[in-house]
Design a protein around this motif. Structure first.
Motif, PDB file in Angstrom:
ATOM      1  N   LEU A  53       3.863  -6.828 -15.980  1.00  0.00           N
ATOM      2  CA  LEU A  53       4.330  -5.470 -15.304  1.00  0.00           C
ATOM      3  C   LEU A  53       3.266  -4.685 -14.698  1.00  0.00           C
ATOM      4  CD1 LEU A  53       6.112  -3.772 -18.570  1.00  0.00           C
ATOM      5  CD2 LEU A  53       7.128  -4.808 -16.607  1.00  0.00           C
ATOM      6  N   ALA A  54       2.290  -5.333 -14.760  1.00  0.00           N
ATOM      7  CA  ALA A  54       0.953  -4.760 -14.084  1.00  0.00           C
ATOM      8  C   ALA A  54       0.734  -5.375 -12.823  1.00  0.00           C
ATOM      9  CB  ALA A  54      -0.463  -4.934 -14.814  1.00  0.00           C
ATOM     10  N   GLY A  55       1.330  -6.500 -12.567  1.00  0.00           N
ATOM     11  CA  GLY A  55       1.315  -7.353 -11.354  1.00  0.00           C
ATOM     12  C   GLY A  55      -0.064  -8.237 -11.694  1.00  0.00           C
ATOM     13  N   LEU A  56      -0.796  -8.312 -12.420  1.00  0.00           N
ATOM     14  CA  LEU A  56      -1.893  -9.187 -12.567  1.00  0.00           C
ATOM     15  C   LEU A  56      -1.546 -10.744 -12.879  1.00  0.00           C
ATOM     16  CD1 LEU A  56      -3.874  -6.881 -15.168  1.00  0.00           C
ATOM     17  CD2 LEU A  56      -4.395  -7.095 -12.865  1.00  0.00           C
ATOM     18  N   VAL A  64       9.308  -7.996 -10.996  1.00  0.00           N
ATOM     19  CA  VAL A  64       9.044  -6.826 -11.349  1.00  0.00           C
ATOM     20  C   VAL A  64       9.125  -5.953 -10.198  1.00  0.00           C
ATOM     21  CG1 VAL A  64       7.259  -5.176 -12.410  1.00  0.00           C
ATOM     22  CG2 VAL A  64       7.539  -7.612 -13.447  1.00  0.00           C
ATOM     23  N   ARG A  65       9.679  -4.491 -10.253  1.00  0.00           N
ATOM     24  CA  ARG A  65       9.572  -3.817  -9.028  1.00  0.00           C
ATOM     25  C   ARG A  65       9.104  -2.440  -9.629  1.00  0.00           C
ATOM     26  NH1 ARG A  65      12.569  -4.375  -4.556  1.00  0.00           N
ATOM     27  NH2 ARG A  65      13.729  -6.162  -4.597  1.00  0.00           N
ATOM     28  N   VAL A  66       8.212  -1.843  -8.824  1.00  0.00           N
ATOM     29  CA  VAL A  66       7.554  -0.580  -9.095  1.00  0.00           C
ATOM     30  C   VAL A  66       7.789   0.427  -8.101  1.00  0.00           C
ATOM     31  CG1 VAL A  66       5.151   0.510  -9.412  1.00  0.00           C
ATOM     32  CG2 VAL A  66       5.676  -1.666 -10.574  1.00  0.00           C
ATOM     33  N   ALA A  67       8.587   1.588  -8.375  1.00  0.00           N
ATOM     34  CA  ALA A  67       8.922   2.639  -7.553  1.00  0.00           C
ATOM     35  C   ALA A  67       9.729   1.980  -6.442  1.00  0.00           C
ATOM     36  CB  ALA A  67       7.445   3.240  -6.788  1.00  0.00           C
ATOM     37  N   GLY A  68      10.647   1.187  -6.964  1.00  0.00           N
ATOM     38  CA  GLY A  68      11.519   0.466  -5.906  1.00  0.00           C
ATOM     39  C   GLY A  68      10.886  -0.792  -5.207  1.00  0.00           C
ATOM     40  N   GLU A  69       9.599  -0.980  -4.996  1.00  0.00           N
ATOM     41  CA  GLU A  69       8.931  -1.972  -4.512  1.00  0.00           C
ATOM     42  C   GLU A  69       8.802  -3.281  -5.279  1.00  0.00           C
ATOM     43  OE1 GLU A  69       6.024  -1.649  -1.307  1.00  0.00           O
ATOM     44  OE2 GLU A  69       5.765   0.476  -1.843  1.00  0.00           O
ATOM     45  N   LEU A  70       9.020  -4.454  -4.772  1.00  0.00           N
ATOM     46  CA  LEU A  70       8.786  -5.811  -5.429  1.00  0.00           C
ATOM     47  C   LEU A  70       7.346  -6.042  -5.715  1.00  0.00           C
ATOM     48  CD1 LEU A  70      10.528  -8.115  -6.349  1.00  0.00           C
ATOM     49  CD2 LEU A  70       9.780  -9.199  -4.323  1.00  0.00           C
ATOM     50  N   ALA A  77      -3.464  -9.438  -1.792  1.00  0.00           N
ATOM     51  CA  ALA A  77      -3.700  -8.049  -1.001  1.00  0.00           C
ATOM     52  C   ALA A  77      -2.835  -6.985  -1.230  1.00  0.00           C
ATOM     53  CB  ALA A  77      -4.181  -8.248   0.516  1.00  0.00           C
ATOM     54  N   ALA A  78      -1.495  -7.569  -0.952  1.00  0.00           N
ATOM     55  CA  ALA A  78      -0.253  -6.712  -1.086  1.00  0.00           C
ATOM     56  C   ALA A  78      -0.053  -6.065  -2.654  1.00  0.00           C
ATOM     57  CB  ALA A  78       1.039  -7.200  -0.743  1.00  0.00           C
ATOM     58  N   ALA A  79      -0.478  -7.120  -3.652  1.00  0.00           N
ATOM     59  CA  ALA A  79      -0.125  -6.828  -5.000  1.00  0.00           C
ATOM     60  C   ALA A  79      -1.283  -5.743  -5.434  1.00  0.00           C
ATOM     61  CB  ALA A  79      -0.218  -7.860  -5.864  1.00  0.00           C
ATOM     62  N   ALA A  80      -2.448  -5.921  -4.754  1.00  0.00           N
ATOM     63  CA  ALA A  80      -3.713  -5.084  -5.033  1.00  0.00           C
ATOM     64  C   ALA A  80      -3.412  -3.502  -4.652  1.00  0.00           C
ATOM     65  CB  ALA A  80      -5.032  -5.515  -4.360  1.00  0.00           C
ATOM     66  N   ARG A  81      -2.724  -3.647  -3.408  1.00  0.00           N
ATOM     67  CA  ARG A  81      -2.525  -2.300  -2.890  1.00  0.00           C
ATOM     68  C   ARG A  81      -1.417  -1.553  -3.874  1.00  0.00           C
ATOM     69  NH1 ARG A  81      -2.872  -4.411   2.410  1.00  0.00           N
ATOM     70  NH2 ARG A  81      -0.649  -5.261   2.255  1.00  0.00           N
ATOM     71  N   LEU A  82      -0.393  -2.210  -4.242  1.00  0.00           N
ATOM     72  CA  LEU A  82       0.781  -1.495  -4.867  1.00  0.00           C
ATOM     73  C   LEU A  82       0.057  -1.309  -6.245  1.00  0.00           C
ATOM     74  CD1 LEU A  82       3.948  -3.909  -4.443  1.00  0.00           C
ATOM     75  CD2 LEU A  82       3.543  -1.510  -3.921  1.00  0.00           C
ATOM     76  N   ARG A  83      -0.660  -2.072  -7.023  1.00  0.00           N
ATOM     77  CA  ARG A  83      -1.531  -1.861  -8.084  1.00  0.00           C
ATOM     78  C   ARG A  83      -2.176  -0.326  -8.074  1.00  0.00           C
ATOM     79  NH1 ARG A  83      -2.551  -7.257  -8.930  1.00  0.00           N
ATOM     80  NH2 ARG A  83      -4.623  -6.743  -8.399  1.00  0.00           N
ATOM     81  N   ARG A 107     -14.153   9.072 -10.624  1.00  0.00           N
ATOM     82  CA  ARG A 107     -14.054   9.430  -9.427  1.00  0.00           C
ATOM     83  C   ARG A 107     -13.585   8.143  -8.632  1.00  0.00           C
ATOM     84  NH1 ARG A 107     -16.975  13.992  -7.297  1.00  0.00           N
ATOM     85  NH2 ARG A 107     -17.555  12.903  -5.591  1.00  0.00           N
ATOM     86  N   PHE A 108     -14.341   7.144  -8.995  1.00  0.00           N
ATOM     87  CA  PHE A 108     -13.813   5.612  -8.430  1.00  0.00           C
ATOM     88  C   PHE A 108     -12.453   5.373  -8.505  1.00  0.00           C
ATOM     89  CE2 PHE A 108     -14.263   0.975  -8.739  1.00  0.00           C
ATOM     90  CZ  PHE A 108     -14.550   0.857  -7.265  1.00  0.00           C
ATOM     91  N   ALA A 109     -11.939   5.573  -9.752  1.00  0.00           N
ATOM     92  CA  ALA A 109     -10.651   5.125  -9.885  1.00  0.00           C
ATOM     93  C   ALA A 109      -9.922   6.142  -9.206  1.00  0.00           C
ATOM     94  CB  ALA A 109     -10.203   5.447 -11.343  1.00  0.00           C
ATOM     95  N   ALA A 110     -10.031   7.470  -8.957  1.00  0.00           N
ATOM     96  CA  ALA A 110      -9.083   8.140  -8.061  1.00  0.00           C
ATOM     97  C   ALA A 110      -9.191   7.932  -6.600  1.00  0.00           C
ATOM     98  CB  ALA A 110      -9.783   9.714  -8.296  1.00  0.00           C
ATOM     99  N   ALA A 111     -10.569   7.355  -6.204  1.00  0.00           N
ATOM    100  CA  ALA A 111     -10.858   6.982  -4.826  1.00  0.00           C
ATOM    101  C   ALA A 111      -9.977   5.643  -4.509  1.00  0.00           C
ATOM    102  CB  ALA A 111     -12.499   6.835  -4.633  1.00  0.00           C
ATOM    103  N   LEU A 112     -10.029   4.960  -5.406  1.00  0.00           N
ATOM    104  CA  LEU A 112      -9.220   3.523  -5.079  1.00  0.00           C
ATOM    105  C   LEU A 112      -7.678   3.708  -4.926  1.00  0.00           C
ATOM    106  CD1 LEU A 112     -10.133   0.925  -7.431  1.00  0.00           C
ATOM    107  CD2 LEU A 112     -10.794   1.155  -5.028  1.00  0.00           C
ATOM    108  N   SER A 113      -7.141   4.783  -5.559  1.00  0.00           N
ATOM    109  CA  SER A 113      -5.583   5.054  -5.592  1.00  0.00           C
ATOM    110  C   SER A 113      -5.248   5.801  -4.358  1.00  0.00           C
ATOM    111  CB  SER A 113      -5.222   5.655  -6.765  1.00  0.00           C
ATOM    112  OG  SER A 113      -4.223   6.576  -6.499  1.00  0.00           O
TER     113      SER A 113
END
Ligand SMILES: Nc1ncnc2c1ncn2[C@@H]1O[C@H](COP(=O)(O)OP(=O)(O)OP(=O)(O)O)[C@@H](O)[C@H]1O
Length: 217
Positions: A53-56, A64-70, A77-83, A107-113
């Motif tokens: 579910l985490a895409g790990l 698994v789809r998250v917010a409609g995206e596969l 790289a695409a999985a990391a962006r979605l995560r 702050r680091f987690a907020a900046a990543l997202s």
């Protein structure tokens, strides 16, 4: 928008010459705002499900789809962006960087997202972490560590919050407080999935998914 959809997930591991069926035909669709507890005996596939579910990790069958995206079978790289955009993960011993303060971790987690979540300081205040915001993770109590992990998981305003035994290391009082915070802060239009052995956590959920031998029982 359906925040989280898992369709017919299968996952097999190999150990020596033996194939271990860790997950067999598990589907899960979460409504907006829903909290689902995943329970089951040791080895029933709970952590495997959470990783998918985490895409790990990728399933051997299903998606698994998250917010409609596969999310499954994407490039790293695409999985990391979605995560980063959609998924917050809270683990038992938390995903805090040891050399950063609690505030720097959030702050680091907020900046990543880059999702425009709550301000890190507001989050720290709301989660009762104001006094330890400059502390490094190894100086925190079990309860503070769990709440700091929750702050990191929520910092990016995730669509999906995934938690693996978030209250395993804390007292009963602290568990109640963390459950209240989870109730208050869980993604309001997203999904929360919590793997747990705790009856209190399962009672808090809208629905319980019970796994036995990799299948929904
Ligand atoms: N990397 C791996 N390689 C081989 N087998 C694995 C691997 N990860 C998990 N397994 C096996 O897959 C099955 C499901 O494991 P999983 O960790 O998902 O269960 P769990 O319900 O989370 O267990 P626990 O409650 O003990 O954490 C088990 O039989 C386990 O031994």
């Amino acid at each position: 928008m359906t925040p989280l959809e898992a369709h017919s997930l299968h996952r097999f591991y190999r150990r020596g010459g033996t194939e271990i069926p860790a997950l067999l035909d598990v589907s899960l669709t979460c409504r907006a705002g829903e909290m689902v507890a995943v329970t089951g005996p040791s080895g029933s596939g709970k952590s495997t499900l959470l990783s998918l579910l985490a895409g790990l990790d990728d399933p051997d069958g299903g998606s698994v789809r998250v917010a409609g995206e596969l999310l499954s079978h994407r490039t790293p790289a695409a999985a990391a962006r979605l995560r980063a955009r959609h998924i917050g993960v809270l683990t038992q011993n938390s995903s805090l960087f040891a050399h950063l303060s609690v505030r720097e971790n959030v702050r680091f987690a907020a900046a990543l997202s880059r999702a425009g979540g709550p301000s890190p300081d507001d989050l720290l205040d709301a989660l009762g972490l104001r006094d330890v915001r400059r502390a490094t993770p190894r100086t925190l109590s079990g309860g503070e560590t769990a709440r700091a992990g929750l702050a990191v998981a929520l910092a990016g305003a995730p669509t999906v919050l995934l938690a693996d035994e978030p209250t395993a290391e804390v007292s009963t009082d602290e568990e109640r407080s963390i459950l209240d915070l989870l109730g208050e802060w869980r993604p309001p239009t997203g999904a929360t999935v919590v793997v747990t052995h705790s009856a209190a956590v399962a009672e808090h959920a809208d629905r319980v998914l019970h796994l036995v031998d990799g299948r929904i029982a």
